[in-house]
Design an enzyme around this catalytic site. Structure first.
Site, PDB file in Angstrom:
ATOM      1  N   ASP A  91      80.740 -58.033  33.630  1.00  0.00           N
ATOM      2  CA  ASP A  91      79.316 -58.129  33.291  1.00  0.00           C
ATOM      3  C   ASP A  91      78.609 -56.808  33.025  1.00  0.00           C
ATOM      4  OD1 ASP A  91      78.983 -57.078  35.892  1.00  0.00           O
ATOM      5  OD2 ASP A  91      78.543 -59.031  36.786  1.00  0.00           O
ATOM      6  N   CYS A 131      88.390 -59.388  12.252  1.00  0.00           N
ATOM      7  CA  CYS A 131      88.551 -57.934  12.153  1.00  0.00           C
ATOM      8  C   CYS A 131      88.311 -57.519  10.702  1.00  0.00           C
ATOM      9  CB  CYS A 131      89.956 -57.539  12.598  1.00  0.00           C
ATOM     10  SG  CYS A 131      90.351 -55.839  12.164  1.00  0.00           S
ATOM     11  N   HIS A 174      89.520 -56.820  34.771  1.00  0.00           N
ATOM     12  CA  HIS A 174      89.605 -58.055  33.986  1.00  0.00           C
ATOM     13  C   HIS A 174      88.913 -57.955  32.635  1.00  0.00           C
ATOM     14  CE1 HIS A 174      90.534 -60.459  37.920  1.00  0.00           C
ATOM     15  NE2 HIS A 174      91.568 -59.791  37.476  1.00  0.00           N
ATOM     16  N   GLN A 194      86.404 -56.569  39.314  1.00  0.00           N
ATOM     17  CA  GLN A 194      86.986 -57.706  38.587  1.00  0.00           C
ATOM     18  C   GLN A 194      85.931 -58.290  37.643  1.00  0.00           C
ATOM     19  OE1 GLN A 194      89.400 -60.240  41.633  1.00  0.00           O
ATOM     20  NE2 GLN A 194      87.944 -59.033  42.758  1.00  0.00           N
TER      21      GLN A 194
HETATM   22  P1  OAD Z   1      85.202 -65.745  43.400  1.00  0.00           P
HETATM   23  O1  OAD Z   1      84.230 -66.703  42.813  1.00  0.00           O
HETATM   24  O2  OAD Z   1      86.586 -66.192  43.562  1.00  0.00           O
HETATM   25  O3  OAD Z   1      84.673 -65.264  44.819  1.00  0.00           O
HETATM   26  C1  OAD Z   1      83.356 -64.852  44.971  1.00  0.00           C
HETATM   27  C2  OAD Z   1      83.197 -64.308  46.367  1.00  0.00           C
HETATM   28  O4  OAD Z   1      81.881 -63.783  46.472  1.00  0.00           O
HETATM   29  C3  OAD Z   1      83.373 -65.324  47.487  1.00  0.00           C
HETATM   30  O5  OAD Z   1      84.225 -64.801  48.482  1.00  0.00           O
HETATM   31  C4  OAD Z   1      81.961 -65.531  48.006  1.00  0.00           C
HETATM   32  O6  OAD Z   1      81.938 -65.822  49.414  1.00  0.00           O
HETATM   33  C5  OAD Z   1      81.350 -64.173  47.733  1.00  0.00           C
HETATM   34  N1  OAD Z   1      79.888 -64.171  47.585  1.00  0.00           N
HETATM   35  C6  OAD Z   1      79.073 -65.164  47.175  1.00  0.00           C
HETATM   36  N2  OAD Z   1      77.784 -64.751  47.159  1.00  0.00           N
HETATM   37  C7  OAD Z   1      77.792 -63.451  47.575  1.00  0.00           C
HETATM   38  C8  OAD Z   1      76.786 -62.468  47.767  1.00  0.00           C
HETATM   39  N3  OAD Z   1      75.499 -62.737  47.556  1.00  0.00           N
HETATM   40  N4  OAD Z   1      77.165 -61.247  48.206  1.00  0.00           N
HETATM   41  C9  OAD Z   1      78.481 -60.966  48.444  1.00  0.00           C
HETATM   42  N5  OAD Z   1      79.465 -61.856  48.258  1.00  0.00           N
HETATM   43  C10 OAD Z   1      79.133 -63.084  47.835  1.00  0.00           C
HETATM   44  O7  OAD Z   1      85.099 -64.411  42.507  1.00  0.00           O
HETATM   45  P2  OAD Z   1      86.171 -63.233  42.376  1.00  0.00           P
HETATM   46  O8  OAD Z   1      86.860 -62.975  43.652  1.00  0.00           O
HETATM   47  O9  OAD Z   1      85.485 -62.116  41.690  1.00  0.00           O
HETATM   48  O10 OAD Z   1      89.025 -63.686  36.712  1.00  0.00           O
HETATM   49  O11 OAD Z   1      87.188 -63.899  41.362  1.00  0.00           O
HETATM   50  C11 OAD Z   1      88.278 -63.162  40.897  1.00  0.00           C
HETATM   51  C12 OAD Z   1      88.600 -63.559  39.490  1.00  0.00           C
HETATM   52  O12 OAD Z   1      88.743 -64.971  39.414  1.00  0.00           O
HETATM   53  C13 OAD Z   1      87.516 -63.264  38.483  1.00  0.00           C
HETATM   54  O13 OAD Z   1      87.522 -61.922  38.042  1.00  0.00           O
HETATM   55  C14 OAD Z   1      87.862 -64.194  37.370  1.00  0.00           C
HETATM   56  C15 OAD Z   1      88.165 -65.443  38.158  1.00  0.00           C
HETATM   57  O14 OAD Z   1      89.033 -66.329  37.573  1.00  0.00           O
HETATM   58  C16 OAD Z   1      89.124 -63.757  35.384  1.00  0.00           C
HETATM   59  O15 OAD Z   1      88.289 -64.294  34.690  1.00  0.00           O
HETATM   60  C17 OAD Z   1      90.368 -63.110  34.852  1.00  0.00           C
END
Ligand code: OAD
Length: 280
Positions: A103, A177, A118, A100
């Site tokens: 980066d 563009c 994403h 997702q």
């Molecule tokens: P979130 O910010 O929702 O969740 C991050 C997760 O990473 C949490 O469950 C944390 O507990 C975990 N976490 C934190 N530090 C960590 C570490 N050192 N190692 C492993 N895990 C860790 O991020 P996403 O689930 O990626 O979408 O969010 C999904 C989407 O929501 C993103 O792609 C973005 C956002 O809105 C768009 O921009 C379309």
């Protein structure tokens, strides 16, 4: 950390999917979205910076916000979690990453077969305001440079695709563009927008056919991405989850490894695929 039977079962898996969220990049210094205090969405309202409405209202504000994020990400480095995914790819017959994240850190760590659900901070596309375009009396065409809708009279027949690919997400006025003059925006899925259907379709097929899915650092709060690990579980894959905090998946996972990806993942890969040796 793991029973020897399970280690053997994991070692035999041929088709592996690594599903990642913002947590895998946390130790590269890139903020997650939903972590309290540090998460991006605790400081910004996504509707103000990551939506079609926001760009329509103030393209420069949205552009500048992503320029800042892109600069931050360019200065970050893949961490040992990203590197462990790349190491694992060399150990198994078939490994794909479904991320997702926008980066590019998996790719910079040397991992191939990365599906970006994403989008990416490092690609641009035209901002197509269909409401406005289709309201006029001229029929829009598809621009030969950006593949977005355009008005024929406004297209430059001498512009080339290279002119477009030379434009980056950098500080300055919002670029246009070179073919049709449409404003350019990052190729990222904004709130309310659908995912790229081909990418989602590929991700779904991978989930349905993998033997093992490793879910790392996602809160699993955003659909349809969050359904990918669940699909893999329903299709019979073994599920491993790595996260410092439990999620809705944790109690359904075969193993929930609680902790930071950069610490847990290298140890996990080493334990299952290296047996403590230096190569797999
Ligand atoms: P979130 O910010 O929702 O969740 C991050 C997760 O990473 C949490 O469950 C944390 O507990 C975990 N976490 C934190 N530090 C960590 C570490 N050192 N190692 C492993 N895990 C860790 O991020 P996403 O689930 O990626 O979408 O969010 C999904 C989407 O929501 C993103 O792609 C973005 C956002 O809105 C768009 O921009 C379309």
């Amino acid at each position: 950390m793991l029973e020897s039977d399970l280690i053997e079962k994991l070692h035999d898996c041929q088709k592996v999917v690594v599903f990642t969220g913002a947590g895998i990049s946390a130790e590269s210094g890139i903020p997650t979205f939903r972590d309290a205090q540090t998460g991006l969405w605790s400081k910004f309202n996504p509707q103000d910076v990551a939506s079609t409405e926001a760009f329509r209202k103030n393209p420069q504000l949205v552009w500048d916000w992503y320029v800042h994020r892109a600069e931050f990400v360019r200065n970050a480095e893949p961490n040992s979690g990203h590197k462990a995914v790349s190491t694992l790819q060399a150990c198994v017959a078939d490994l794909s990453v479904i991320t997702q994240n926008i980066d590019n850190l998996h790719q910079r760590a040397g991992t191939r077969n990365v599906l970006e659900l994403h989008g990416s901070l490092f690609r641009l596309k035209a901002f197509v305001d269909t409401d406005e375009l289709f309201a006029g009396d001229t029929s829009p065409i598809i621009c030969h440079i950006c593949d977005g809708y355009a008005i024929f009279d406004e297209c430059d027949p001498y512009a080339s695709k290279e002119d477009l690919s030379a434009i980056e997400l950098r500080a300055g006025p919002v670029p246009r563009c070179p073919g049709c003059g449409a404003l350019l925006r990052p190729d990222i899925v904004w709130f309310g927008e659908p995912l790229d259907i081909d990418i989602l379709d590929s991700a779904t097929r991978l989930a349905d056919s993998c033997d093992l899915l490793i879910c790392i650092g996602s809160s699993l709060e955003v659909q349809p991405a969050a359904s990918i690990p669940v699909r893999a579980k329903c299709a019979g894959a073994t599920i491993i989850e790595i996260n410092p905090e439990p999620t809705s998946l944790s109690s359904h996972a075969d193993v929930f490894l609680q902790g930071k990806a950069a610490e847990i993942l290298p140890a996990f890969v080493n334990m299952v695929w290296n047996n403590g040796e230096t190569s797999c």
